[in-house]
Design a protein around this motif. Structure first.
Motif, PDB file in Angstrom:
ATOM      1  N   LEU A 247       0.835  -1.215   0.000  1.00 39.73           N
ATOM      2  CA  LEU A 247       0.000   0.000   0.000  1.00 39.73           C
ATOM      3  C   LEU A 247       0.864   1.256   0.000  1.00 39.73           C
ATOM      4  CD1 LEU A 247      -2.879  -0.755   2.537  1.00 39.73           C
ATOM      5  CD2 LEU A 247      -3.144  -0.093   0.154  1.00 39.73           C
ATOM      6  N   ALA A 248       1.877   1.279   0.867  1.00 37.72           N
ATOM      7  CA  ALA A 248       2.770   2.440   0.935  1.00 37.72           C
ATOM      8  C   ALA A 248       3.470   2.651  -0.407  1.00 37.72           C
ATOM      9  CB  ALA A 248       3.796   2.253   2.056  1.00 37.72           C
ATOM     10  N   PHE A 249       3.861   1.546  -1.045  1.00 29.98           N
ATOM     11  CA  PHE A 249       4.508   1.641  -2.357  1.00 29.98           C
ATOM     12  C   PHE A 249       3.548   2.207  -3.406  1.00 29.98           C
ATOM     13  CE2 PHE A 249       5.538  -0.318  -6.484  1.00 29.98           C
ATOM     14  CZ  PHE A 249       6.800   0.229  -6.680  1.00 29.98           C
ATOM     15  N   MET A 250       2.322   1.697  -3.439  1.00 33.39           N
ATOM     16  CA  MET A 250       1.349   2.161  -4.429  1.00 33.39           C
ATOM     17  C   MET A 250       0.989   3.637  -4.214  1.00 33.39           C
ATOM     18  SD  MET A 250       1.162  -0.303  -6.428  1.00 33.39           S
ATOM     19  CE  MET A 250      -0.055   0.339  -7.542  1.00 33.39           C
ATOM     20  N   LEU A 251       0.951   4.081  -2.968  1.00 34.77           N
ATOM     21  CA  LEU A 251       0.637   5.479  -2.674  1.00 34.77           C
ATOM     22  C   LEU A 251       1.697   6.428  -3.224  1.00 34.77           C
ATOM     23  CD1 LEU A 251      -0.769   5.200   0.951  1.00 34.77           C
ATOM     24  CD2 LEU A 251      -2.036   5.866  -1.107  1.00 34.77           C
ATOM     25  N   LEU A 252       2.925   5.931  -3.375  1.00 32.74           N
ATOM     26  CA  LEU A 252       3.985   6.774  -3.929  1.00 32.74           C
ATOM     27  C   LEU A 252       3.651   7.244  -5.337  1.00 32.74           C
ATOM     28  CD1 LEU A 252       7.178   4.876  -2.728  1.00 32.74           C
ATOM     29  CD2 LEU A 252       6.160   6.952  -1.759  1.00 32.74           C
ATOM     30  N   TYR A 253       2.919   6.417  -6.095  1.00 29.55           N
ATOM     31  CA  TYR A 253       2.544   6.796  -7.452  1.00 29.55           C
ATOM     32  C   TYR A 253       1.473   7.881  -7.474  1.00 29.55           C
ATOM     33  CZ  TYR A 253       5.554   3.184  -9.200  1.00 29.55           C
ATOM     34  OH  TYR A 253       6.667   2.439  -9.496  1.00 29.55           O
ATOM     35  N   ALA A 254       0.788   8.062  -6.355  1.00 27.34           N
ATOM     36  CA  ALA A 254      -0.167   9.161  -6.219  1.00 27.34           C
ATOM     37  C   ALA A 254       0.495  10.346  -5.509  1.00 27.34           C
ATOM     38  CB  ALA A 254      -1.395   8.702  -5.445  1.00 27.34           C
ATOM     39  N   LYS A 255       1.829  10.265  -5.369  1.00 26.19           N
ATOM     40  CA  LYS A 255       2.625  11.311  -4.705  1.00 26.19           C
ATOM     41  C   LYS A 255       2.234  11.477  -3.233  1.00 26.19           C
ATOM     42  CE  LYS A 255       4.669  13.035  -8.561  1.00 26.19           C
ATOM     43  NZ  LYS A 255       5.276  11.896  -9.182  1.00 26.19           N
ATOM     44  N   ILE A 256       1.852  10.358  -2.607  1.00 24.42           N
ATOM     45  CA  ILE A 256       1.468  10.368  -1.192  1.00 24.42           C
ATOM     46  C   ILE A 256       2.507   9.575  -0.409  1.00 24.42           C
ATOM     47  CG2 ILE A 256      -0.266   9.653   0.488  1.00 24.42           C
ATOM     48  CD1 ILE A 256      -2.354   9.960  -1.778  1.00 24.42           C
ATOM     49  N   LYS A 257       3.057  10.214   0.617  1.00 24.26           N
ATOM     50  CA  LYS A 257       4.071   9.572   1.450  1.00 24.26           C
ATOM     51  C   LYS A 257       3.419   9.143   2.759  1.00 24.26           C
ATOM     52  CE  LYS A 257       7.450  11.938   3.606  1.00 24.26           C
ATOM     53  NZ  LYS A 257       8.675  12.703   3.863  1.00 24.26           N
ATOM     54  N   ALA A 258       3.539   7.866   3.073  1.00 29.20           N
ATOM     55  CA  ALA A 258       3.028   7.332   4.343  1.00 29.20           C
ATOM     56  C   ALA A 258       4.196   7.145   5.298  1.00 29.20           C
ATOM     57  CB  ALA A 258       2.322   5.997   4.104  1.00 29.20           C
ATOM     58  N   SER A 259       3.959   7.393   6.563  1.00 30.03           N
ATOM     59  CA  SER A 259       4.992   7.186   7.573  1.00 30.03           C
ATOM     60  C   SER A 259       5.198   5.690   7.802  1.00 30.03           C
ATOM     61  CB  SER A 259       4.601   7.864   8.881  1.00 30.03           C
ATOM     62  OG  SER A 259       5.495   7.478   9.907  1.00 30.03           O
ATOM     63  N   ILE A 260       6.362   5.195   7.422  1.00 27.31           N
ATOM     64  CA  ILE A 260       6.663   3.781   7.590  1.00 27.31           C
ATOM     65  C   ILE A 260       6.803   3.439   9.078  1.00 27.31           C
ATOM     66  CG2 ILE A 260       8.322   1.955   7.015  1.00 27.31           C
ATOM     67  CD1 ILE A 260       8.833   3.578   4.389  1.00 27.31           C
ATOM     68  N   HIS A 261       7.279   4.393   9.870  1.00 26.23           N
ATOM     69  CA  HIS A 261       7.352   4.174  11.317  1.00 26.23           C
ATOM     70  C   HIS A 261       5.957   3.921  11.897  1.00 26.23           C
ATOM     71  CE1 HIS A 261      11.317   6.089  10.836  1.00 26.23           C
ATOM     72  NE2 HIS A 261      11.647   5.448  11.949  1.00 26.23           N
ATOM     73  N   MET A 262       4.989   4.712  11.459  1.00 24.12           N
ATOM     74  CA  MET A 262       3.634   4.553  11.976  1.00 24.12           C
ATOM     75  C   MET A 262       2.977   3.289  11.433  1.00 24.12           C
ATOM     76  SD  MET A 262       3.378   6.816  14.193  1.00 24.12           S
ATOM     77  CE  MET A 262       1.741   6.376  14.656  1.00 24.12           C
ATOM     78  N   ILE A 263       3.332   2.889  10.228  1.00 25.10           N
ATOM     79  CA  ILE A 263       2.820   1.627   9.699  1.00 25.10           C
ATOM     80  C   ILE A 263       3.234   0.496  10.628  1.00 25.10           C
ATOM     81  CG2 ILE A 263       3.058  -0.082   7.846  1.00 25.10           C
ATOM     82  CD1 ILE A 263       3.250   2.267   5.864  1.00 25.10           C
ATOM     83  N   GLY A 264       4.513   0.451  10.965  1.00 28.71           N
ATOM     84  CA  GLY A 264       5.027  -0.623  11.814  1.00 28.71           C
ATOM     85  C   GLY A 264       4.440  -0.616  13.211  1.00 28.71           C
ATOM     86  N   MET A 265       4.390   0.550  13.832  1.00 27.16           N
ATOM     87  CA  MET A 265       3.881   0.633  15.206  1.00 27.16           C
ATOM     88  C   MET A 265       2.398   0.291  15.290  1.00 27.16           C
ATOM     89  SD  MET A 265       6.222   1.174  17.397  1.00 27.16           S
ATOM     90  CE  MET A 265       5.075   1.338  18.740  1.00 27.16           C
ATOM     91  N   SER A 266       1.614   0.823  14.368  1.00 27.81           N
ATOM     92  CA  SER A 266       0.173   0.578  14.422  1.00 27.81           C
ATOM     93  C   SER A 266      -0.147  -0.874  14.068  1.00 27.81           C
ATOM     94  CB  SER A 266      -0.580   1.548  13.514  1.00 27.81           C
ATOM     95  OG  SER A 266      -0.173   1.410  12.171  1.00 27.81           O
TER      96      SER A 266
END
Length: 175
Positions: free
Chosen positions: A91-110
């Motif tokens: 999901l985080a990878f696919m969002l990059l194509y929409a120019k959206i950056k997700a916090s990988i730290h928050m992905i892991g913690m949540s």
């Protein structure tokens, strides 16, 4: 009910070692390799374009881990946790194509927080102190990412959603 799989201590240690190598040591090695070739400049990966290769590598590493080490028949709970991690990374990878950056730290913690809650429900054990600790850690990680100006509130929220949603969806299959 607890999972009825019995393994020896050396087998658990080997699994733990495989997880450490694939989720910690290899990503560090890949980072230094990417830095050597000029594909990344800092560990922060603030540029969206610099995140693509590391996320693809993480997708490959998670795939190897769940195909070769953490199989559904041996470690079903861990299998679904890492499958959720794979989906979150995708999901985080696919969002990059929409120019959206997700916090990988928050992905892991949540994702870890939802997984611990799921384990608590499945094994019918009280983990309220651990869940409380993880919720506080989610807040501290989010605060640190804001203080370091590494992410915006929106990027943190997107990271939380990318971490939580796959774990919640997969709870259905292993609870």
């Amino acid at each position: 009910m607890l999972e009825a799989h019995y393994f020896t201590l050396p087998q658990y240690l080997l699994l733990f070692l495989q997880i450490i190598i694939i989720t910690f040591l290899m990503p560090i090695a890949f980072f230094y390799l990417l830095k050597t070739f000029g594909k990344t400049d800092t560990i922060m990966l603030s540029d969206i374009a610099q995140r693509k290769i590391p996320l693809l590598l993480q997708i490959a590493l998670f795939t190897i881990l769940i195909e070769k080490s953490i199989t559904i028949d041996k470690f079903p709970s861990l299998y679904f946790f890492f499958l959720g991690g794979l989906l979150s990374t995708f999901l985080a990878f696919m969002l990059l194509y929409a120019k959206i950056k997700a916090s990988i730290h928050m992905i892991g913690m949540s994702a870890l927080t939802v997984f611990v809650i799921g384990l608590s429900l499945k094994n019918e054990i009280n983990t309220i102190n651990l869940v409380t600790f993880l919720v506080v850690m989610n807040g501290l990680v989010a605060s640190s990412r804001l203080a370091m100006k590494a992410h915006t509130n929106k990027e943190l929220l997107i990271g939380v959603l990318c971490g939580v949603l796959p774990q919640l969806a997969l709870l259905y299959f292993w609870l």
